[in-house]
Design an enzyme around this catalytic site. Sequence first.
Site, PDB file in Angstrom:
ATOM      1  CG  PHE A   1      58.983  92.726  35.829  1.00 46.99           C
ATOM      2  CD1 PHE A   1      59.762  93.867  35.797  1.00 46.99           C
ATOM      3  CD2 PHE A   1      57.663  92.889  36.522  1.00 46.99           C
ATOM      4  CE1 PHE A   1      59.099  94.981  36.185  1.00 46.99           C
ATOM      5  CE2 PHE A   1      57.246  94.085  36.898  1.00 46.99           C
ATOM      6  CZ  PHE A   1      57.976  95.136  36.562  1.00 46.99           C
ATOM      7  CD  GLU A   2      65.977  89.762  31.644  1.00 47.90           C
ATOM      8  OE1 GLU A   2      66.946  89.195  31.250  1.00 47.90           O
ATOM      9  OE2 GLU A   2      65.684  90.935  32.224  1.00 47.90           O
ATOM     10  CB  THR A   3      61.863  88.018  37.648  1.00 49.62           C
ATOM     11  OG1 THR A   3      60.425  88.622  37.633  1.00 49.62           O
ATOM     12  CG2 THR A   3      62.965  88.944  38.104  1.00 49.62           C
TER      13      THR A   3
END
Lengths: 256, 349
Positions: free
Chosen positions: A49-51
């Site tokens: 994920f982008e996180t």
Amino acid sequence: MKYTSREMMTIVAARQIRNGDIVFCGTGISMLAAMAAKNINAPESVIFFETGAIDAQLDEIPMAVADSRVMFGASLNGGLLDAFATMQNRITGKKVIGILGAAQIDRFGNINSTVIGDYFNPDVRFSGSGGACDVASFVPRSIIFMQHEKRKFVNKLDYLTSPGHLDGADGRKNAGLAPGGPEVIITDMAVMRFHDTTKQMYLHGYYPGVKKEKILENMEFEVDVSMAEEVRPPSLEELKILREKCDPQRLILGKI
Amino acid sequence: MDYNTAPDNAAPEENAPTNTASTERTSNSIASGSIVSVNSASSDNSESTDKLMSLTDAIDKFVQDGASVAMCTCYESLIPFAAGHEIIRQKKKNLTLICPISDILFDQIIGAGCVSKVRAAWVGNVITGSGYNFRRAVEKGSISVEDHSNFTISLALKAGSMGIPFMPSRTALGSDLFKTNSGIKKFNCPITDDRLTAVKAINPDVTIVHLQRSDRHGNAHMWGNTGITKEAALSAENIILTVEEIVPTRVIKSDPGRVLFPGFRVSAVVHVPFGGHPSPVPGFYNRDHDFFLEYREDSKTVSVYRNWLEKWIYSVKDRDQYCNLLGKNRIDSLKLLKSVKSETVEYGY
């Protein structure tokens, strides 16, 4: 067995994902497609994920990428610079497949998620790039989800938010971008791909019951339809796993 | 608010196990999780570095009209909603807001008329799409936008935190970002001659972050995804830290690996239990999805948004009143359902 358009799109996207792929995904249908691939055809793929969270357990579908469910049981929790560096990095970047969406797309797979109308005096202002521009710049393969509408498949973008093949054959190379770019567009009617040499979009497949003419009617520009074949609908096995294992509450899939 | 009273009656024993502060919450606040303990360790009782203050004072002192403010630095989690609401309550003007992805907090502040410019990659309501106040403001021309991608805004803050004029990257080449953002330029690499993107540094006047716990001096623990919090904090002139818990310094020092920036960089420490609601705070509470769905309806027009502001911000004095308005049932519904603790590590020698 009956299935919804959303289920079809999810399964078609999941089939693009291979073992060994690192799948970059956001909230919603892209997350579901990545989960479906992991459970059906690409158990050795890694969801990221982008996180910065890598390989989360995902017992339940998170409703947003920074939901605590995305951190639960993850192998690694990072920051934003790390997440994008994973894609820009010469070693890991080659393995990443991105999943994107947009308001407008052109024949070379460039996308707009910023404005409709003049940028400085917009008719409609959208939320903006988010990480899409970066994903589109870095990854060798990306899947783009679109609704098949004439106002979305346009001759000229109002704003080029995220680079696809830019102006064609050597567009990315000339601009200094990593090779690759958009690979497949999955809509509610069809699957589009890009010619190897010209990088122009063509119709690769149409969903059962959808006529080629109808697909063309819903686009501003012409595409080659000579190679199109009917897309295989979701199998019983695929549907069963998607419905029972990936999204039993139909949070993303919606109503049947 | 709790911090006025709690230090006198809720300080844990200095010799208590490290995890006491987070497991034995005895607060009388409706939001719970709000124990405040004093700095009783001999090494951290320096009055000169005590930065604990009220949210009202922190915003009044460090967010001036016209200031550039970075907040919402880790996507949809740990959003400093309480601080943002105080900005609205104090009717700040002509702010420049900075972040990669703001969930609805930027939309709220824009809708309250406090903003003249946004430097961001994405402004909206993450699970529903458009932020209506943002849309109205941009389409009307009442605010200006400096569009970024998530990576470019992150690089800008990274450059700012490192004290250099720009950071290089391979992103955005061929995109229209170059036409609309004068801080993003192409250049040829002096080492390889590759075509690269230069992203100009950003140094906010103030960065506001909401984290899990801190001591009174600004030494804070954060866990979960860290987003661009570290870089946004270190690039700023002032840092306002709002936290779920105030703990003794020794709790922080027992695990320095969880600290993102040194306490001496922090200007204000504010104890605000539930200060991240409706965003999730890892280890404390879950995301209030319904709030975001309701906000979509509550922000659709200028007049319904005015009602929303009146109800949730102007009629509310502080976070405790906000929590009362939310009600105990709603707050209870956001409690963690699954508890998973990390193993502790050995730091000895």
